[in-house]
Design an enzyme around this catalytic site. Structure first.
Site, PDB file in Angstrom:
ATOM      1  N   SER A 113       0.782  -1.403  -0.055  1.00 35.13           N
ATOM      2  CA  SER A 113      -0.014   0.015   0.097  1.00 35.13           C
ATOM      3  C   SER A 113       0.766   1.293  -0.005  1.00 35.13           C
ATOM      4  O   SER A 113       0.668   2.230  -0.697  1.00 35.13           O
ATOM      5  CB  SER A 113      -1.030   0.116   1.045  1.00 35.13           C
ATOM      6  OG  SER A 113      -2.060  -1.062   1.151  1.00 35.13           O
TER       7      SER A 113
ATOM      8  N   THR B 130       1.668  -9.778 -11.522  1.00 39.01           N
ATOM      9  CA  THR B 130       0.666 -10.418 -12.090  1.00 39.01           C
ATOM     10  C   THR B 130       1.295 -10.885 -13.570  1.00 39.01           C
ATOM     11  O   THR B 130       1.941  -9.940 -14.296  1.00 39.01           O
ATOM     12  CB  THR B 130      -0.588  -9.913 -12.370  1.00 39.01           C
ATOM     13  OG1 THR B 130      -1.119  -9.514 -11.016  1.00 39.01           O
ATOM     14  CG2 THR B 130      -1.548 -10.476 -13.333  1.00 39.01           C
TER      15      THR B 130
ATOM     16  N   GLU C 147      -4.122  -3.930  -6.801  1.00 38.38           N
ATOM     17  CA  GLU C 147      -4.277  -2.575  -7.446  1.00 38.38           C
ATOM     18  C   GLU C 147      -4.789  -1.596  -6.628  1.00 38.38           C
ATOM     19  O   GLU C 147      -5.582  -0.663  -6.926  1.00 38.38           O
ATOM     20  CB  GLU C 147      -5.083  -2.788  -8.888  1.00 38.38           C
ATOM     21  CG  GLU C 147      -4.130  -3.770  -9.711  1.00 38.38           C
ATOM     22  CD  GLU C 147      -4.475  -3.454 -11.112  1.00 38.38           C
ATOM     23  OE1 GLU C 147      -4.855  -2.548 -11.706  1.00 38.38           O
ATOM     24  OE2 GLU C 147      -4.431  -4.465 -11.939  1.00 38.38           O
TER      25      GLU C 147
END
Ligand code: CAA
Length: 389
Positions: free
Chosen positions: A136, A162, A371
């Site tokens: 974060s 990813t 995300e």
């Protein structure tokens, strides 16, 4: 709120949506459960999606894309995610986090070299911001890019990438000047076969199991200085700008998962009988159906609103962080709510691998995390509303 036209979908939008629906039903639906079980990356179907233009929907045709708009992108992605969230996230990262960022911030040479093969689906692109100690708090990057003449030398460890195990090209964020903290972050374009770059083990995951996620390890990895994306120190802003686009993709993934779970639950509630009537006739179940449907439609409107804001931003340059974060926050929490209720409505069958409902439940959770977690989306929204930094 962005002004929503009453009929925002053109005939091209509808054609693309129908093509994506058709492809997902015919090519992905028969293999989705098997891939979830095996965790195998869907190379063949991703290649076909590239040939159909799904891997670079908003990218101009001259760079290998389909040259369509942001609404077209979410319409196609929604159809893929309704059938399989793993195919969905690979498509989302390729379109948003990878291609969109290079198109927006890259030079003409960078666009030609790094966007064209990825937007046309010949290879997969990935985005690498997170590190083991910085999720974060995305500016707390420790990986270092050190200038050495006409090269940068990259060192460090990136995590949760990813498509990390399979991507041919990466956008990577590293520190070029640690003293400046966030303003010392820079972005780089890295080819997957560069010496000094290795991929860590594939992460074993709860959901989206057919998508491949891994660490990237950089050990004296030399890349040409011309592969820097944007100016030195601009990396954090590039990362955040690109994430605004990415968050619309993940919101759409959440919408697709929720729609699939809802449709299964709706049919089951209408057919399954208990105490002499369909279980949907009990208000305890019927009201769940009402709430599921309403939240899904609200998610869709927030996503379309964000896509239209993104489209406008291409002309004005205005940020659409607020619209993107609201869409992701609401759609991901809706996906968790809907999949939870869908399992409950199915009872024992919802817990069984014989139906896809338990897969939807497992796939939904990540949309509240990657995300930007739901907490980060609330931070972005509240700061924007209160005029705070
Ligand atoms: N667009 C443009 N600029 C932006 C921006 C945006 N969306 N957000 C922030 N900025 C700019 C600010 O304007 C500010 O610039 P100035 O200093 O020039 O004024 C600068 O960036 C710093 O902004 P903040 O002070 O707001 O930064 P912060 O440290 O408080 O962080 C945050 C803000 C919202 C918490 C941010 O760190 C964040 O979004 N964190 C979550 C990161 C994230 O989503 N990670 C997921 C990675 S990808 C992934 O999940 C894996 C995958 O492969 C799918």
């Amino acid at each position: 709120m962005t002004d929503l036209p009453i009929h925002p979908l053109s005939s091209e939008h509808k054609m693309l949506r129908d093509a994506a629906r058709d492809f997902a039903q015919k090519e992905i639906a028969p293999i989705a459960a098997e891939l979830d079980e095996s965790g195998e990356f869907p190379h063949k179907t991703m290649k076909k999606m590239g040939e159909l233009g799904f891997m670079g929907i908003e990218i101009p045709e001259e760079y290998g894309g389909a040259g369509m708009d942001a609404l077209a992108y979410v319409l196609a992605l929604e159809e893929i995610c309704k059938v399989d969230a793993s195919h969905g996230v690979i498509m989302s990262v390729n379109n948003s986090l990878y291609c969109h960022g290079i198109l927006k911030f890259g030079t003409e040479e960078q666009r030609r070299k790094f966007v064209t093969p990825i937007a046309s689906g010949q290879a997969i692109g990935a985005y690498s911001l997170t590190e083991p100690q910085s999720g974060s708090d995305a500016g707390a990057i420790r990986s270092l890019a050190t200038r050495d003449g006409d090269f940068y030398v990259l060192n460090g460890r990136k995590s949760w990438v990813t498509s990390g195990p399979v991507a041919s090209y990466f956008v990577v964020f590293m520190m070029t000047n640690p003293e400046k903290k966030q303003k010392g972050v820079s972005a780089f374009l890295v080819e997957g076969n560069t010496p000094g770059l290795t991929r860590g083990k594939k992460e074993p995951k709860l959901g989206i199991r057919a998508s491949a996620t891994s660490e990237l390890i950089f050990e004296n990895c030399r890349i040409p200085a011309e592969n820097r994306l944007g100016a030195e120190g601009e990396g954090f802003k590039i990362a955040m700008t690109v994430l605004d686009a990415g968050r619309i993709g993940i919101a759409t993934q959440a919408l697709g998962i929720a729609e699939a779970a809802y449709e299964a639950a709706r049919q089951y509630a209408a057919q399954r009988e208990s105490f002499g009537q369909p279980i949907g006739a009990f208000q305890g179940t019927g009201f769940k159906i009402a709430d599921m449907k309403t939240r899904i439609e609200a998610s869709r409107l927030l996503i379309y609103n964000a896509a239209i804001a993104k489209e406008k931003s291409k002309l004005t340059g205005d940020r659409y962080s607020l619209e993107a974060s609201m869409a992701k926050l609401f759609a991901s929490e809706t996906a968790m709510y809907v999949t939870h209720q869908a399992v409950q409505i199915h009872g024992g069958m919802g817990y069984s691998k014989e139906l896809p409902v338990e897969r939807y439940f497992r796939d939904a959770k990540i949309t509240e995390i990657y995300e930007g977690t739901s907490e980060i989306q609330r931070l972005v929204i509240s700061r924007s509303e209160l005029g705070l930094r």
